[in-house]
Design a protein around this motif. Structure first.
Motif, PDB file in Angstrom:
ATOM      1  N   GLU A 204       0.810  -1.221   0.000  1.00 37.06           N
ATOM      2  CA  GLU A 204       0.000   0.000   0.000  1.00 37.06           C
ATOM      3  C   GLU A 204       0.843   1.270   0.000  1.00 37.06           C
ATOM      4  OE1 GLU A 204      -2.796  -0.253   3.204  1.00 37.06           O
ATOM      5  OE2 GLU A 204      -3.521  -2.226   2.571  1.00 37.06           O
ATOM      6  N   LEU A 205       2.071   1.165   0.508  1.00 36.75           N
ATOM      7  CA  LEU A 205       2.998   2.298   0.501  1.00 36.75           C
ATOM      8  C   LEU A 205       4.398   1.759   0.336  1.00 36.75           C
ATOM      9  CD1 LEU A 205       3.789   5.297   0.923  1.00 36.75           C
ATOM     10  CD2 LEU A 205       3.819   4.826   3.396  1.00 36.75           C
ATOM     11  N   CYS A 206       5.125   2.302  -0.632  1.00 38.87           N
ATOM     12  CA  CYS A 206       6.505   1.917  -0.881  1.00 38.87           C
ATOM     13  C   CYS A 206       7.392   3.143  -0.696  1.00 38.87           C
ATOM     14  CB  CYS A 206       6.659   1.359  -2.297  1.00 38.87           C
ATOM     15  SG  CYS A 206       8.351   0.860  -2.698  1.00 38.87           S
ATOM     16  N   CYS A 207       8.452   3.001   0.098  1.00 35.90           N
ATOM     17  CA  CYS A 207       9.419   4.081   0.298  1.00 35.90           C
ATOM     18  C   CYS A 207      10.798   3.588  -0.099  1.00 35.90           C
ATOM     19  CB  CYS A 207       9.434   4.541   1.748  1.00 35.90           C
ATOM     20  SG  CYS A 207       7.989   5.493   2.222  1.00 35.90           S
ATOM     21  N   VAL A 208      11.433   4.319  -0.999  1.00 36.51           N
ATOM     22  CA  VAL A 208      12.778   3.987  -1.470  1.00 36.51           C
ATOM     23  C   VAL A 208      13.740   5.026  -0.911  1.00 36.51           C
ATOM     24  CG1 VAL A 208      14.234   3.543  -3.480  1.00 36.51           C
ATOM     25  CG2 VAL A 208      11.770   3.067  -3.594  1.00 36.51           C
ATOM     26  N   SER A 209      14.613   4.610  -0.002  1.00 38.93           N
ATOM     27  CA  SER A 209      15.583   5.547   0.571  1.00 38.93           C
ATOM     28  C   SER A 209      16.745   5.712  -0.398  1.00 38.93           C
ATOM     29  CB  SER A 209      16.069   5.057   1.931  1.00 38.93           C
ATOM     30  OG  SER A 209      16.658   3.779   1.836  1.00 38.93           O
ATOM     31  N   LEU A 210      17.209   6.951  -0.527  1.00 37.01           N
ATOM     32  CA  LEU A 210      18.224   7.304  -1.521  1.00 37.01           C
ATOM     33  C   LEU A 210      19.433   7.964  -0.879  1.00 37.01           C
ATOM     34  CD1 LEU A 210      15.719   8.761  -4.139  1.00 37.01           C
ATOM     35  CD2 LEU A 210      16.769   6.488  -4.193  1.00 37.01           C
ATOM     36  N   GLY A 211      19.713   7.624   0.377  1.00 37.87           N
ATOM     37  CA  GLY A 211      20.874   8.191   1.060  1.00 37.87           C
ATOM     38  C   GLY A 211      20.742   9.692   1.241  1.00 37.87           C
ATOM     39  N   ALA A 212      21.818  10.401   0.925  1.00 36.21           N
ATOM     40  CA  ALA A 212      21.815  11.855   1.094  1.00 36.21           C
ATOM     41  C   ALA A 212      20.801  12.549   0.192  1.00 36.21           C
ATOM     42  CB  ALA A 212      23.217  12.410   0.825  1.00 36.21           C
ATOM     43  N   ASP A 213      20.337  11.848  -0.849  1.00 34.25           N
ATOM     44  CA  ASP A 213      19.368  12.440  -1.778  1.00 34.25           C
ATOM     45  C   ASP A 213      17.930  12.350  -1.273  1.00 34.25           C
ATOM     46  OD1 ASP A 213      21.324  13.181  -3.598  1.00 34.25           O
ATOM     47  OD2 ASP A 213      21.258  11.242  -4.617  1.00 34.25           O
ATOM     48  N   GLY A 214      17.723  11.770  -0.091  1.00 36.56           N
ATOM     49  CA  GLY A 214      16.374  11.725   0.470  1.00 36.56           C
ATOM     50  C   GLY A 214      15.678  10.418   0.204  1.00 36.56           C
ATOM     51  N   ALA A 215      14.428  10.472  -0.218  1.00 38.00           N
ATOM     52  CA  ALA A 215      13.646   9.255  -0.418  1.00 38.00           C
ATOM     53  C   ALA A 215      12.523   9.507  -1.412  1.00 38.00           C
ATOM     54  CB  ALA A 215      13.066   8.768   0.910  1.00 38.00           C
ATOM     55  N   PHE A 216      12.063   8.410  -2.020  1.00 38.50           N
ATOM     56  CA  PHE A 216      10.944   8.442  -2.962  1.00 38.50           C
ATOM     57  C   PHE A 216       9.795   7.665  -2.347  1.00 38.50           C
ATOM     58  CE2 PHE A 216       8.377   7.002  -6.514  1.00 38.50           C
ATOM     59  CZ  PHE A 216       8.347   8.110  -7.349  1.00 38.50           C
ATOM     60  N   PHE A 217       8.569   8.155  -2.519  1.00 40.99           N
ATOM     61  CA  PHE A 217       7.399   7.475  -1.978  1.00 40.99           C
ATOM     62  C   PHE A 217       6.374   7.226  -3.080  1.00 40.99           C
ATOM     63  CE2 PHE A 217       6.452  12.000  -1.684  1.00 40.99           C
ATOM     64  CZ  PHE A 217       5.163  12.080  -2.188  1.00 40.99           C
ATOM     65  N   ASN A 218       5.578   6.191  -2.875  1.00 41.56           N
ATOM     66  CA  ASN A 218       4.510   5.863  -3.825  1.00 41.56           C
ATOM     67  C   ASN A 218       3.457   5.045  -3.082  1.00 41.56           C
ATOM     68  OD1 ASN A 218       2.873   5.128  -5.965  1.00 41.56           O
ATOM     69  ND2 ASN A 218       4.501   4.196  -7.197  1.00 41.56           N
ATOM     70  N   ASN A 219       2.212   5.517  -3.089  1.00 38.72           N
ATOM     71  CA  ASN A 219       1.124   4.730  -2.495  1.00 38.72           C
ATOM     72  C   ASN A 219       0.058   4.361  -3.528  1.00 38.72           C
ATOM     73  OD1 ASN A 219      -0.203   7.180  -2.846  1.00 38.72           O
ATOM     74  ND2 ASN A 219      -1.197   7.140  -0.828  1.00 38.72           N
ATOM     75  N   GLY A 220       0.413   4.510  -4.809  1.00 42.42           N
ATOM     76  CA  GLY A 220      -0.531   4.203  -5.865  1.00 42.42           C
ATOM     77  C   GLY A 220      -1.484   5.338  -6.174  1.00 42.42           C
ATOM     78  N   HIS A 221      -1.547   6.299  -5.277  1.00 39.28           N
ATOM     79  CA  HIS A 221      -2.409   7.471  -5.445  1.00 39.28           C
ATOM     80  C   HIS A 221      -1.567   8.730  -5.636  1.00 39.28           C
ATOM     81  CE1 HIS A 221      -5.564  10.419  -4.773  1.00 39.28           C
ATOM     82  NE2 HIS A 221      -4.963  10.857  -3.679  1.00 39.28           N
ATOM     83  N   ALA A 222      -0.448   8.786  -4.933  1.00 35.12           N
ATOM     84  CA  ALA A 222       0.472   9.923  -5.024  1.00 35.12           C
ATOM     85  C   ALA A 222       1.893   9.398  -4.933  1.00 35.12           C
ATOM     86  CB  ALA A 222       0.206  10.925  -3.902  1.00 35.12           C
ATOM     87  N   GLN A 223       2.792  10.058  -5.611  1.00 30.90           N
ATOM     88  CA  GLN A 223       4.194   9.671  -5.553  1.00 30.90           C
ATOM     89  C   GLN A 223       5.060  10.906  -5.707  1.00 30.90           C
ATOM     90  OE1 GLN A 223       5.823   8.152  -9.661  1.00 30.90           O
ATOM     91  NE2 GLN A 223       3.936   7.022  -9.254  1.00 30.90           N
ATOM     92  N   GLY A 224       6.305  10.796  -5.237  1.00 31.80           N
ATOM     93  CA  GLY A 224       7.203  11.930  -5.365  1.00 31.80           C
ATOM     94  C   GLY A 224       8.500  11.709  -4.612  1.00 31.80           C
TER      95      GLY A 224
END
Length: 315
Positions: A217-237
């Motif tokens: 239902e929610l996926c978070c991809v950590s990118l180190g010093a660059d922060g993180a990406f999120f996606n819940n199928g409804h919103a991402q960024g």
């Protein structure tokens, strides 16, 4: 009963001299660790109500770890000693501020069984958290059973991919078990390397969408010093990271998981209904936790307080 229940390994990280690979190290220094234990301590530092499930040996290190977690205010009712094996050890070299080498030695952590679990303890919590290191040994059966109980009870299940290739006899087995765990989870956290391992995608948007389509239902991809990406199928960024003076990134991912879990504990709406503004605030909080954890050597030692996280966000 605790709001959060974390299951998995608590161990002793034995650190080599900073800046040297393991083969060049002359001295080793012990410190408490283990990704799930780090997450539990980080949650406790955020003033969360958390319980820990795991096993350590009947030895000084095991007693030290139990006393440490209990001293942080963590419920240790199901954090037990087992005379059949010693406490797990991890040998860690901090080669640079952003590069670590790990060698892990299983011990009593691998002896947890489903029979030792309390279903009511797990299902009374709002959020259950575990990771893939447990899946590499027989304790993975217990970890997955707990995930099924929590999911069937309508609770959040957070799975941290946290791939450690040297623990596995082969990576295909790792892939199979991790994919099964991802399917059991409402929330999956992974880094960009782990995303490529599971989805063959290096783009966070495309890779995370694959996991959403598998039921997360929610996926978070950590990118180190660059922060993180999120996606819940409804919103991402993408949410940028925080600029800090990095000493050691060991445990930063665990602090991120704790921060994300803490934020999810404040939410009542279904995860796939959260809008972009809400998700950005949650991930920014998790990023701040991960950033502050990198400002000191040693994962538990560096876990930030709630006041410190809020201060960094407000700067």
């Amino acid at each position: 009963m605790p709001q959060f229940v974390v299951l998995g390994e608590a161990l002793i990280d034995v650190f080599a001299e900073k800046g040297k690979p393991l083969r060049a190290a002359k001295t080793l220094h012990p410190a408490p660790g283990g990704a799930p234990a780090n997450v539990a301590v980080a949650l406790a530092r955020l003033d969360a109500d958390v319980g820990f499930i795991g096993k350590v040996g009947v030895d000084d290190y095991g007693a030290f770890l139990i006393d440490l977690l209990a001293g942080e205010g963590i419920d240790c009712t199901y954090f037990e000693t087992d005379p059949r094996a010693p406490t797990m050890l991890g040998i860690v070299a901090v080669v640079s501020a952003t590069e670590q080498q790990f060698v892990l030695y299983n011990g009593a952590n691998a002896l947890l069984t489903p029979a030792a679990l309390s279903r009511s303890y797990i299902t009374s919590a709002e959020i259950y958290i575990y990771g893939s290191v447990t899946l590499a040994n027989e304790s993975g059966i217990a970890a997955m059973q707990a995930a099924r109980w929590a999911r069937a009870a309508g609770k959040q299940v957070i799975f941290d991919v946290n791939l450690r290739p040297l623990l596995w006899p082969d990576l295909e087995l790792a892939r199979q078990r991790i994919e099964a765990a991802v399917a059991s989870a409402t929330v999956a956290k992974l880094n960009d390397t782990e995303l490529a391992f599971l989805t063959d995608q290096t783009d966070p948007a495309q890779g995370s969408q694959q996991l959403i389509e598998r039921g997360v239902e929610l996926c978070c991809v950590s990118l180190g010093a660059d922060g993180a990406f999120f996606n819940n199928g409804h919103a991402q960024g993408h949410v940028s990271g925080f600029s800090v003076e990095v000493q050691d990134t060991t445990g930063s991912g665990d602090a991120f998981v704790a921060g994300l879990s803490y934020q999810l504990g404040q939410v009542n709406a279904p995860l796939n209904k959260l809008d972009e503004t809400e998700l950005r605030a949650m991930v920014a909080f998790a990023n701040a936790c991960g950033a502050l954890a990198a400002t000191q050597v040693g994962a538990m030692r560096a876990s930030p307080s709630l006041a410190a996280v809020r201060a960094l966000i407000n700067q």
